[in-house]
Scaffold this motif. Structure first.
Motif, PDB file in Angstrom:
ATOM      1  N   LEU A   1      37.123  49.597  37.252  1.00  0.00           N
ATOM      2  CA  LEU A   1      37.348  48.215  37.881  1.00  0.00           C
ATOM      3  C   LEU A   1      35.855  47.781  38.010  1.00  0.00           C
ATOM      4  N   CYS A   2      35.573  46.330  37.804  1.00  0.00           N
ATOM      5  CA  CYS A   2      34.703  45.719  38.271  1.00  0.00           C
ATOM      6  C   CYS A   2      34.372  45.676  39.667  1.00  0.00           C
ATOM      7  N   SER A   3      33.329  46.219  40.292  1.00  0.00           N
ATOM      8  CA  SER A   3      33.170  46.407  41.931  1.00  0.00           C
ATOM      9  C   SER A   3      32.158  45.233  42.325  1.00  0.00           C
ATOM     10  N   VAL A   4      31.599  44.149  41.877  1.00  0.00           N
ATOM     11  CA  VAL A   4      30.867  43.195  42.170  1.00  0.00           C
ATOM     12  C   VAL A   4      31.621  42.010  41.650  1.00  0.00           C
TER      13      VAL A   4
ATOM     14  N   TYR B   1      26.383  39.523  35.946  1.00  0.00           N
ATOM     15  CA  TYR B   1      25.911  40.786  36.438  1.00  0.00           C
ATOM     16  C   TYR B   1      27.137  41.468  37.125  1.00  0.00           C
ATOM     17  N   HIS B   2      27.256  43.129  36.645  1.00  0.00           N
ATOM     18  CA  HIS B   2      28.706  43.627  37.177  1.00  0.00           C
ATOM     19  C   HIS B   2      28.198  44.988  37.508  1.00  0.00           C
ATOM     20  N   GLU B   3      29.028  45.531  38.213  1.00  0.00           N
ATOM     21  CA  GLU B   3      28.812  47.002  38.602  1.00  0.00           C
ATOM     22  C   GLU B   3      30.520  47.531  38.400  1.00  0.00           C
ATOM     23  N   ALA B   4      30.574  48.807  38.194  1.00  0.00           N
ATOM     24  CA  ALA B   4      32.088  49.034  38.252  1.00  0.00           C
ATOM     25  C   ALA B   4      32.170  50.587  38.801  1.00  0.00           C
ATOM     26  N   LEU B   5      33.701  50.846  39.030  1.00  0.00           N
ATOM     27  CA  LEU B   5      33.883  52.193  39.747  1.00  0.00           C
ATOM     28  C   LEU B   5      35.210  52.676  38.922  1.00  0.00           C
ATOM     29  N   ILE B   6      35.084  54.017  38.747  1.00  0.00           N
ATOM     30  CA  ILE B   6      36.171  54.687  38.083  1.00  0.00           C
ATOM     31  C   ILE B   6      37.002  55.339  39.165  1.00  0.00           C
ATOM     32  N   GLU B   7      38.260  54.886  39.702  1.00  0.00           N
ATOM     33  CA  GLU B   7      39.133  55.128  40.758  1.00  0.00           C
ATOM     34  C   GLU B   7      39.567  56.565  40.464  1.00  0.00           C
TER      35      GLU B   7
ATOM     36  N   GLY C   1      32.881  36.447  39.716  1.00  0.00           N
ATOM     37  CA  GLY C   1      33.537  34.867  39.512  1.00  0.00           C
ATOM     38  C   GLY C   1      34.680  34.686  40.385  1.00  0.00           C
ATOM     39  N   PRO C   2      34.998  33.695  39.882  1.00  0.00           N
ATOM     40  CA  PRO C   2      36.893  33.453  40.493  1.00  0.00           C
ATOM     41  C   PRO C   2      37.439  34.771  40.931  1.00  0.00           C
ATOM     42  N   ILE C   3      37.993  34.744  41.917  1.00  0.00           N
ATOM     43  CA  ILE C   3      38.743  35.810  42.398  1.00  0.00           C
ATOM     44  C   ILE C   3      39.648  36.415  41.373  1.00  0.00           C
ATOM     45  N   ASP C   4      40.543  35.441  40.930  1.00  0.00           N
ATOM     46  CA  ASP C   4      41.485  35.822  39.879  1.00  0.00           C
ATOM     47  C   ASP C   4      40.928  36.551  38.642  1.00  0.00           C
ATOM     48  N   ASP C   5      39.879  36.032  38.272  1.00  0.00           N
ATOM     49  CA  ASP C   5      39.314  36.369  36.838  1.00  0.00           C
ATOM     50  C   ASP C   5      38.699  37.773  37.250  1.00  0.00           C
ATOM     51  N   HIS C   6      37.809  38.169  38.409  1.00  0.00           N
ATOM     52  CA  HIS C   6      37.007  39.181  38.772  1.00  0.00           C
ATOM     53  C   HIS C   6      38.164  40.285  38.964  1.00  0.00           C
ATOM     54  N   GLU C   7      39.401  39.860  39.487  1.00  0.00           N
ATOM     55  CA  GLU C   7      40.425  41.294  39.768  1.00  0.00           C
ATOM     56  C   GLU C   7      41.015  41.501  38.478  1.00  0.00           C
ATOM     57  N   ASN C   8      40.870  40.609  37.624  1.00  0.00           N
ATOM     58  CA  ASN C   8      41.732  41.007  36.091  1.00  0.00           C
ATOM     59  C   ASN C   8      40.800  41.718  35.361  1.00  0.00           C
ATOM     60  N   MET C   9      39.326  42.132  35.823  1.00  0.00           N
ATOM     61  CA  MET C   9      38.339  42.765  34.937  1.00  0.00           C
ATOM     62  C   MET C   9      38.630  44.133  35.212  1.00  0.00           C
ATOM     63  N   LYS C  10      39.391  44.597  34.190  1.00  0.00           N
ATOM     64  CA  LYS C  10      39.650  46.037  34.621  1.00  0.00           C
ATOM     65  C   LYS C  10      39.869  46.855  32.959  1.00  0.00           C
ATOM     66  N   SER C  11      39.801  47.975  32.996  1.00  0.00           N
ATOM     67  CA  SER C  11      39.777  48.801  31.952  1.00  0.00           C
ATOM     68  C   SER C  11      40.424  50.227  32.247  1.00  0.00           C
ATOM     69  N   THR C  12      40.609  51.305  31.441  1.00  0.00           N
ATOM     70  CA  THR C  12      41.068  52.434  32.001  1.00  0.00           C
ATOM     71  C   THR C  12      40.581  53.532  30.935  1.00  0.00           C
ATOM     72  N   LEU C  13      40.337  54.481  31.916  1.00  0.00           N
ATOM     73  CA  LEU C  13      39.664  55.911  31.441  1.00  0.00           C
ATOM     74  C   LEU C  13      40.791  56.720  31.295  1.00  0.00           C
ATOM     75  N   VAL C  14      40.926  57.260  30.287  1.00  0.00           N
ATOM     76  CA  VAL C  14      42.123  58.292  29.684  1.00  0.00           C
ATOM     77  C   VAL C  14      41.583  59.437  29.448  1.00  0.00           C
ATOM     78  N   VAL C  15      41.906  60.568  30.299  1.00  0.00           N
ATOM     79  CA  VAL C  15      41.492  62.094  30.453  1.00  0.00           C
ATOM     80  C   VAL C  15      42.636  62.733  29.653  1.00  0.00           C
ATOM     81  N   THR C  16      42.609  63.163  28.463  1.00  0.00           N
ATOM     82  CA  THR C  16      43.622  63.615  27.570  1.00  0.00           C
ATOM     83  C   THR C  16      43.504  65.156  27.703  1.00  0.00           C
ATOM     84  N   GLU C  17      44.611  65.838  27.589  1.00  0.00           N
ATOM     85  CA  GLU C  17      44.708  67.340  27.805  1.00  0.00           C
ATOM     86  C   GLU C  17      44.590  67.922  26.302  1.00  0.00           C
TER      87      GLU C  17
END
Length: 138
Positions: free
Chosen positions: A116-119, A85-91, A122-138
């Protein structure tokens, strides 16, 4: 004669109702001057374009390292949990994604924004590495 009057009245009323219900709300009137300039300007910034994204979340990873959208587009994001189970936010955009919900926002700022996963999933190290990037191009 009374019967034909009422029959005519009923048929006329039904015709008005059918025509009113069948209207799609569009107008056949010509567009106002200046509308063409606005449309051309919006083409340059992708304003009015709709980009649909589906983000799949698994334990400790999103399905893509990067999601790309054009500046000015309306982004419709659907978030799906594939494992765990995950939730995410786009900073930078104040967008929160929850399971099986579609969220729309306008990509009005170019750049790279962390997804970023916002929930704690799992183990904090694994959770903190659950990231992706939204790239907004011109």
């Amino acid at each position: 004669m009374k019967k034909s009057f009422w029959l005519t009245l009923v048929l006329l009323s039904l015709s008005v109702i059918i025509v009113a219900c069948g209207s799609d709300g569009t107008s056949s009137e010509p567009e106002e001057e200046g509308t063409e300039q606005t449309e051309n300007a919006s083409d340059a910034t992708n304003e009015g374009e709709v980009v649909e994204l589906v983000v799949h979340a698994e334990n400790y990873a999103f399905d893509q390292a990067e999601y790309e959208v054009p500046l000015g587009a309306t982004v419709e994001v659907t978030f799906e949990n594939m494992e765990g189970y995950h939730e995410a936010l786009i900073e930078g955009y104040d967008v929160t994604l929850t399971e099986d919900e579609t969220v729309a926002f306008v990509a009005d700022e170019a750049g790279e924004f962390e997804l970023l996963c916002s929930v704690v999933c799992g183990p904090i190290d694994d959770h903190e590495n659950m990231k992706s990037t939204l790239v907004v191009t011109e």
